[in-house]
Design an enzyme around this catalytic site. Structure first.
Site, PDB file in Angstrom:
ATOM      1  CG  LEU A 177      -2.084  -1.030   1.101  1.00  0.00           C
ATOM      2  CD1 LEU A 177      -2.679  -1.312   2.472  1.00  0.00           C
ATOM      3  CD2 LEU A 177      -3.159  -0.544   0.137  1.00  0.00           C
ATOM      4  CE1 TYR A 199      -5.019  -1.472  13.483  1.00  0.00           C
ATOM      5  CE2 TYR A 199      -6.041  -1.690  15.636  1.00  0.00           C
ATOM      6  CZ  TYR A 199      -6.064  -1.908  14.283  1.00  0.00           C
ATOM      7  OH  TYR A 199      -7.129  -2.561  13.714  1.00  0.00           O
ATOM      8  CB  SER A 234      -4.883  -5.902  11.636  1.00  0.00           C
ATOM      9  OG  SER A 234      -4.143  -7.065  11.930  1.00  0.00           O
TER      10      SER A 234
END
Ligand code: NAI
Ligand code: 15L
Length: 276
Positions: free
Chosen positions: A63, A147, A86
């Site tokens: 990405l 995160y 994640s």
């Protein structure tokens, strides 16, 4: 309900959908389900993917590689964006996958005129609310780590791309989407894979989505989140964690109430890191 049965009652078809993070836990599950709603399902991840059916197209893309993400988005009608880090991790992978990566994706969407996204945000955007509070998407973000902060960035980035360019996004602050709740906390945060599919399809197909932030949760008896402001999406969860309560509570009969993981909604994420 088996994953072979169609959950959505009306025939909805897109020409081409893009699923990022398709090799991951939720991606593997949605890959089996989303092809029912499109002619072509373009699946993408870092590695570990091969086309398994005629309706699948594979693109292996990091990405953070802007040019590759630009090609990835070409010709798609809508995106389900699951790719990226994640869990709580050191800054650099989070920066690359979730911040640079999400920016690259929205720039590519803008250039290709793609107008709808389901963005896998996370409950960790508000993980520092307490478990005795019920939070709605209009309340201030309180990320519980780097995160959660990166998902907060994705939510704000998608807001900018809606306000400026009209790209509609459902930012779904997913709770815990696994086959079963794994602990007491997940009795509040759990969402079944069938409900995940219902939510994704509702967000892809509701006529006017705008920029919507909502929690990805099941029809749980215990809940910390209020999705009233997202009722226009038309997501009605069908599965409750209650069926697992006795088993989960028996496995952990006396939770330590001095542990921050048992006080804050983010659970163990509130005490993970920093990484030296
Ligand atoms: P996962 O870690 O199994 O899948 C994420 C996928 O993204 C992996 O296959 C990984 O290879 C890929 N990825 C990581 N960095 C990348 C990069 N730089 N470029 C391209 N691909 C990259 O995670 P899972 O559980 O499937 O979650 C999917 C999404 O939903 C994630 O964005 C996660 O943050 C979000 N989410 C999931 C929850 C859950 O309960 N499973 C809860 C809250 C949010
Ligand atoms: C998340 O954001 C993670 O991606 C997932 O693996 C779970 O840990 C989930 O949150 C959770 O809070 O249970």
């Amino acid at each position: 309900m088996s994953s072979d049965q169609k959950l959505h009652p009306t025939p909805i078809r897109f020409k081409r959908l893009l699923l990022t993070g398709a090799a991951g836990g939720l991606g593997s599950e949605l890959r089996k389900r989303l092809h029912r709603y499109c002619d072509v399902l373009r699946i993408s991840d870092l590695a570990g993917l091969e086309a398994e059916a005629g309706h699948e197209e594979v693109q292996l893309v990091r990405l953070e590689d802007a040019a590759a993400v630009h090609s990835l988005v070409e010709g798609v009608d809508a995106v389900i964006h699951l790719g990226g880090v994640s869990t709580e991790q050191p800054w650099d992978p989070i920066l690359q996958g979730n911040i640079v990566g999400t920016y690259n994706l929205y720039e590519a969407l803008r250039k290709h005129g793609v107008k709808r996204v389901v963005f896998a945000s996370s409950n960790h955007v508000t993980g520092f609310y307490r478990q005795d509070e019920v939070v709605s998407p209009s309340e201030p973000m309180r990320p519980d780590g780097l995160y959660g902060l990166s998902k907060a960035f994705g939510e704000s980035l998608s807001r900018l791309y809606f306000d400026r360019y009209g790209i509609e996004t459902a930012c779904v602050r997913i709770g815990s989407s696994f086959p079963e709740p794994r602990n007491r906390r997940m009795l509040a945060t759990w969402m079944s894979y069938d409900d995940l599919e219902r939510l994704v399809i509702a967000a892809l197909t509701t006529p006017v989505l705008g920029h919507t932030v909502m929690y990805g949760m099941g029809d749980n008896t215990t809940t910390w989140w209020d999705n009233t402001s997202a009722r226009h999406v038309g997501y009605r969860p069908q599965d409750s964690s209650e069926q697992f309560r006795a088993k989960v509570e028996a496995a952990d009969p006396r939770p330590d109430l001095s542990d921050p993981a048992n006080i804050y909604q983010g659970g163990p994420f509130v005490r993970t890191g920093p990484f030296d």
